[in-house]
Write an enzyme that holds these catalytic residues in place. Sequence first.
Site, PDB file in Angstrom:
ATOM      1  N   ASP A  11      49.978 122.431  -3.864  1.00 22.83           N
ATOM      2  CA  ASP A  11      50.949 121.941  -2.884  1.00 22.83           C
ATOM      3  C   ASP A  11      52.179 121.544  -3.681  1.00 22.83           C
ATOM      4  OD1 ASP A  11      52.519 120.390  -1.250  1.00 22.83           O
ATOM      5  OD2 ASP A  11      50.962 118.924  -0.754  1.00 22.83           O
ATOM      6  N   HIS A  18      53.448 116.452   5.256  1.00 21.80           N
ATOM      7  CA  HIS A  18      52.486 117.208   4.429  1.00 21.80           C
ATOM      8  C   HIS A  18      51.793 118.280   5.262  1.00 21.80           C
ATOM      9  CE1 HIS A  18      52.379 114.547   0.838  1.00 21.80           C
ATOM     10  NE2 HIS A  18      52.522 113.553   1.681  1.00 21.80           N
ATOM     11  N   ASP A  52      49.381 123.974   1.298  1.00 22.37           N
ATOM     12  CA  ASP A  52      49.120 124.561  -0.016  1.00 22.37           C
ATOM     13  C   ASP A  52      49.460 126.051  -0.075  1.00 22.37           C
ATOM     14  OD1 ASP A  52      47.910 122.098  -0.621  1.00 22.37           O
ATOM     15  OD2 ASP A  52      45.997 122.829   0.168  1.00 22.37           O
ATOM     16  N   TYR A  89      59.450 117.791   1.569  1.00 23.21           N
ATOM     17  CA  TYR A  89      58.688 116.592   1.250  1.00 23.21           C
ATOM     18  C   TYR A  89      57.636 116.902   0.179  1.00 23.21           C
ATOM     19  CZ  TYR A  89      56.649 112.050   1.759  1.00 23.21           C
ATOM     20  OH  TYR A  89      56.208 110.781   1.491  1.00 23.21           O
ATOM     21  N   GLY A 102      48.588 125.933 -22.043  1.00 21.90           N
ATOM     22  CA  GLY A 102      47.511 126.884 -22.311  1.00 21.90           C
ATOM     23  C   GLY A 102      46.581 127.169 -21.158  1.00 21.90           C
ATOM     24  N   ASN A 103      46.362 126.196 -20.267  1.00 20.51           N
ATOM     25  CA  ASN A 103      45.437 126.397 -19.157  1.00 20.51           C
ATOM     26  C   ASN A 103      45.888 125.501 -18.012  1.00 20.51           C
ATOM     27  OD1 ASN A 103      43.106 126.450 -17.423  1.00 20.51           O
ATOM     28  ND2 ASN A 103      41.911 127.143 -19.181  1.00 20.51           N
ATOM     29  N   LYS A 131      43.376 119.438   3.029  1.00 18.02           N
ATOM     30  CA  LYS A 131      42.976 118.096   3.490  1.00 18.02           C
ATOM     31  C   LYS A 131      41.489 117.865   3.285  1.00 18.02           C
ATOM     32  CE  LYS A 131      47.221 117.848   4.858  1.00 18.02           C
ATOM     33  NZ  LYS A 131      48.194 117.517   3.819  1.00 18.02           N
ATOM     34  N   TYR A 230      45.030 107.976  -7.384  1.00 15.71           N
ATOM     35  CA  TYR A 230      45.018 108.901  -6.266  1.00 15.71           C
ATOM     36  C   TYR A 230      46.386 109.567  -6.112  1.00 15.71           C
ATOM     37  CZ  TYR A 230      44.225 111.055  -1.860  1.00 15.71           C
ATOM     38  OH  TYR A 230      44.080 112.009  -0.889  1.00 15.71           O
ATOM     39  N   LYS A 233      44.388 114.768  -2.125  1.00  9.63           N
ATOM     40  CA  LYS A 233      43.046 115.357  -2.229  1.00  9.63           C
ATOM     41  C   LYS A 233      43.156 116.681  -2.976  1.00  9.63           C
ATOM     42  CE  LYS A 233      39.742 112.886  -0.586  1.00  9.63           C
ATOM     43  NZ  LYS A 233      38.740 112.394  -1.477  1.00  9.63           N
ATOM     44  N   TYR A 348      43.835 104.886  -2.177  1.00  7.64           N
ATOM     45  CA  TYR A 348      45.181 105.081  -1.641  1.00  7.64           C
ATOM     46  C   TYR A 348      45.755 103.715  -1.306  1.00  7.64           C
ATOM     47  CZ  TYR A 348      48.780 107.961   0.655  1.00  7.64           C
ATOM     48  OH  TYR A 348      49.944 108.607   0.999  1.00  7.64           O
TER      49      TYR A 348
HETATM   50  C1  F6R Z   1      46.703 114.249   2.695  1.00  7.91           C
HETATM   51  C2  F6R Z   1      48.127 114.189   2.888  1.00  7.91           C
HETATM   52  C3  F6R Z   1      48.675 113.300   3.931  1.00  7.91           C
HETATM   53  C4  F6R Z   1      49.380 112.093   3.317  1.00  7.91           C
HETATM   54  C5  F6R Z   1      50.052 111.235   4.408  1.00  7.91           C
HETATM   55  C6  F6R Z   1      50.890 110.109   3.837  1.00  7.91           C
HETATM   56  O1  F6R Z   1      46.414 115.173   1.723  1.00  7.91           O
HETATM   57  O2  F6R Z   1      48.836 114.854   2.192  1.00  7.91           O
HETATM   58  O3  F6R Z   1      47.726 112.899   4.865  1.00  7.91           O
HETATM   59  O4  F6R Z   1      48.494 111.331   2.570  1.00  7.91           O
HETATM   60  O5  F6R Z   1      50.888 112.029   5.196  1.00  7.91           O
HETATM   61  O6  F6R Z   1      51.779 110.661   2.935  1.00  7.91           O
HETATM   62  P1  F6R Z   1      52.887 109.808   2.184  1.00  7.91           P
HETATM   63  O7  F6R Z   1      52.172 108.698   1.483  1.00  7.91           O
HETATM   64  O8  F6R Z   1      53.511 110.805   1.264  1.00  7.91           O
HETATM   65  O9  F6R Z   1      53.826 109.325   3.247  1.00  7.91           O
HETATM   66 MG    MG Z   2      47.207 120.206   0.573  1.00  8.94          MG
HETATM   67 MG    MG Z   3      49.669 117.666   0.219  1.00  8.82          MG
END
Ligand code: F6R
Ligand code: MG
Ligand code: MG
Length: 373
Positions: A11, A18, A52, A89, A102-103, A131, A230, A233, A348
């Site tokens: 991502d 997101h 992603d 974002y 390298g990886n 997610k 964190y 995910k 989180y």
């Molecule tokens: C889960 C994800 C979203 C964010 C949520 C809060 O993978 O990407 O659920 O955790 O939208 O995002 P922020 O903290 O960036 O506002």
């Molecule tokens: Mg994702």
């Molecule tokens: Mg994400």
Amino acid sequence: MKTTLSCIKADVGSIGGHIQPSRLLVEAVRSKIAEQAKELKLDYAISHTGDDVAILMAHPHGVSYAPIHELAFRAFQAGTEVARQQGLYGAGQDLLKDAFSGNVRGMGPEVAEMEFEERPNEPFLLFAADKTSPGAFNLPLYLSFADPMFCSGLLLGPKLMKGFRFVIMDVDCTEGDRVIDLNAPEDLYQIAALLRDTERFVVEAIYNRTTGEQAAVVSTSRLRNIAGKYVGKDDPVCLVRVQSDFPATGEVLAPYALTHYVAGFMRGSHNGPLMPVSQGTGVSYFDGPPVVSCHAMCVHQGRFTEAADPFSHPFWRSIQDHAAAKAVEMRRQGFFGPAMLPYSDLEYGGIVQMLDELEPRFKMRPAEKAVPV
Ligand code: F6R
Ligand code: MG
Ligand code: MG
């Protein structure tokens, strides 16, 4: 000929929260890969699931081949650049390091790779999930490769009847790759006992015990272990070879009709049902529900056919409705009990800090003495 499938997913920025990448971002990733495709003798297919972008490559160089990993890393950097220009974002979210070393494993992106001698026709499936975490594939893989209720080939297919070897990783271990080999069907209960704990034990690979051939591979990295905190995910990918000496495509797809609950819904901190979706589907309700897409393709002499989209079949419509109903039902209890992940898997912000602050306010009350009779 030997072919390697490498799927590297990350991502690196999203429109409207997101939920999904922009068209230009995906194009930037694609054109970076295209630049070196000839030189590296690779074929590729770019797709996106949720927020992603997945780069699938076929090439002759084996797993962990540095120039292939570097190309994917550079492609995600190009995507990040576009994300920054467009003001998307979470630009560059999954690229935890700036310099390639390298990886790409351990740098943020999810990686699933396997090398094999191509069969005369080589069908396979790419599953990309958003997610959720790599343990999301534990149940479907267990059912497809170890349970004749889902895989009739275990009873009917001569080359499947000896069963499959599961390589399972303890993803909590940060000192190295802690793995165990277990054979289905003899070790079925041991496999089940590990795989039920989806946050700790994850299927890394599966092998046919008759032929020794690799059937499946799952990305196993844990972003929080890499970053030390964190940062989202892990949104895993999984490659599965199908048909003949492996389960049939339909036997690998069938468990997804369960829409089992997985970790990763909203802020990576809730459980939600895994909804099978068409390629290129974003996420929506409560930043989810967790989704999985599937590309069904053949690779032939290192070249991909076009991809079929099994989860866009009408069969899955009622399954998607079922998943939506399960998501709403779980959400009715907000943050209580199984709706939100346990303390150990949250990490989180808020709650963890809140609980830490409450720690000194706890008092130890002497246990009441029993009254002698
Ligand atoms: C889960 C994800 C979203 C964010 C949520 C809060 O993978 O990407 O659920 O955790 O939208 O995002 P922020 O903290 O960036 O506002
Ligand atoms: Mg994702
Ligand atoms: Mg994400």
